[in-house]
Structure formats: C-alpha cells, structure tokens
Scaffold this motif. Structure first.
Motif: not given
Length: 305
Positions: A172-182, A204-213
């Motif tokens: 998980x790249x971004x903690x406390x994300x609802x999509x990856x809860x659990x 470079x796209x401010x609207x996007x977040x990398x959530x997992x990799x």
C-alpha cells in the motif's frame, strides 16, 4: 447479499453451483430495496469467462447489485456468439440517457496498438466522456485503465521488453485510503500485459494518487482524489487457471512467452497453481462498491436534485 442478473445468463449456473447467491428477477422485483445499478463494459474476447469472473467477485459484497453488460457496436466480437450479445448485452445508444451507480471497464488484448488505432476507440471515448456525468464511480482494469488514463490525463503507455505475466507482491503506497481499507502490508495480485505506465507521468497529475505498487510489476492502483475514478493495472478478478490458459494459448499461437512468474509451484507448468490473491481481490471490489459507489451515489439515481 445477492447479485441480480438475467435468469439464463451462462454465468448464473456456474455461480449457483459454487454456492454463490444469485437472485432471479422475480425475487428481486418483490424486495423493497433499490439495488445498486452496475454496468460492465466487457472488452475482453472471452466475454462469458470474464462475466463469470466479475460476477463471482461482485457477489462478495453485502450490497444488492443489479448488473448489466455493455458492448461496443464498432467492434465485431470473434469469440462470443452474436446470440449471446444480443440476449445479454446493450449498446451505448441503449443506455446513454441512463445513470448508473458504478461502471467497470475491463481490459482488452490490444496493447500492441496505439489507442487511436483500436477500431472502437472513438466509441470508447464517447463512453468515457459520458461516464463523467452518468456514473458515480468507475473501476478500470488493465488496458481499460491505461486507455482511461490516456484519454482523461494524457498519460502514455510504454512497451515492455517482455510480457509481464504472473502473481506479484504489492504494498500500500498511501495509508488510510478507503479503497485499501483492511489490506495487509503485503498482498498479491495477477498481472498480464505488454505495456506499462511511468510513475513520473502519474505524479505530474495533481488529481491522481498512487495507492498501491509492486517492486516487480510497477504501479498497481491509481485513484482520483474524489474517488470517482479507480485505475487497476492488474487482473485481481482472474481465476486460478486464467494465467495458465493464457500461457498455453500463446504457446499454441507460436508466441515466444515465458512462464508466468511466481505462479506454478517450482515453475513447473504441470503442477497446479496456488490461489494467493482471492481474499484481497474480494476486498478491493467490496471496498470500491461500499465506499466509492454505495456511500456516494444518490438514492434517486436519475434525479437532478
């Protein structure tokens, strides 16, 4: 809770034999519940297999779902009977004036083509523009994710030196994300693709977040900050033997391909693969349905209020 699908859809019998709760249309009609309306744009050539995979994983939600299927008129399906499409699928013209709670856009085996070379690209662009005002949240899978990232944000895909195929470990790249809860700190997911996207193009796209990799497979999940767009570069919906079937298919076609990585025990294709991604696949779809669709969608779906 059950999923509501047409009574005679081939996937219905398969899923019922697996003890998955399928509700027929008469039962659903008598329930005083508004089910979530989910539409699946199925771009995969083996449409019946993909229907079964997605319905199986959607059935793990506690929410009642009404699932329908969409195909593009500008592409002639070679591996699915036309009778199946005419019975169970709608065209974009049939649904363009309707609103849905959720949309799933599948992958497609067209990665060797530039997006503009794909025969249904113009029609797909219509769908991707339409979804902005008619869909609460969209889940894009593999090539469908790459196509949407390109259409909405201009993010390019890049050819890999060899096919990325196998079961890979992710974090998980971004903690406390609802999509990856659990989700666990380390979890697995299948990938099967010839192209990739680059981190610098996403960042470079401010609207996007990398959530997992993944260290081996690269970026896995990207989300828009408002939760209305989710992009998954892998195939968490794949069955246990899907990668094996793809490997055998490629070998028969004379395509030079390596064994799927981390898939067959001891890299022996004669041994049965081990399922290691089902739980997190179920959790991914359940979280998307709950937090990004059910919690956000209006009760009166077609209301302008």
């Amino acid at each position: 809770m059950p999923i509501k699908i047409p009574d005679n859809l081939p996937a219905a019998g398969i899923l019922q034999n697996e003890n998955i709760f399928i509700m027929n249309e008469l039962q659903a009609f008598h329930q005083d519940i508004r089910p979530l309306r989910i539409i699946i744009l199925n771009l995969m050539p083996t449409k019946i297999a993909t229907e079964t995979q997605l319905l199986r994983i959607l059935s793990n939600s506690p929410l009642q779902l009404e699932v329908s299927f969409l195909h593009l008129q500008t592409h002639i399906a070679k591996n699915t009977p036309s009778s199946h499409l005419s019975m169970f699928y709608q065209n974009f013209d049939d649904i363009k004036d309707q609103k849905f709670d959720g949309l799933i856009i599948t992958g497609a085996p067209v990665e060797h083509l530039e997006f503009e070379q794909v025969d249904y690209w113009d029609e797909l662009k219509q769908v991707m523009n339409w979804k902005i005002s008619h869909i609460t949240s969209t889940l894009h899978i593999c090539w469908g994710a790459q196509a949407a990232l390109y259409y909405h944000y201009g993010i390019q895909k890049y050819a890999l030196s060899k096919k990325l195929s196998g079961i890979y470990a992710h974090t998980v790249s971004k903690q406390n994300t609802k999509l990856l809860r659990g989700f666990d700190d380390l979890f697995h997911a299948p990938h099967s693709r010839y192209t990739d996207i680059h981190r610098k193009d996403v960042e470079r796209i401010s609207e996007l977040e990398i959530l997992s990799e993944s260290e081996e497979a690269g970026i896995y999940i990207i989300g828009s900050r408002d939760g209305r767009q989710v992009f998954v570069t892998g195939h968490s919906e794949y069955d246990l033997l899907t990668l094996k079937e793809e490997y055998i298919r490629d070998k028969k076609r004379g395509i030079s391909t390596l064994l799927p990585e981390h898939y067959f025990p001891h890299d022996d294709p004669n041994q049965e693969p081990i399922q290691t991604w089902r739980a997190h696949a179920n959790l991914l779809f359940a979280n998307w349905l709950n937090y990004y669709v059910y919690q956000e969608t209006p009760y009166k779906l077609n209301s302008n209020d």
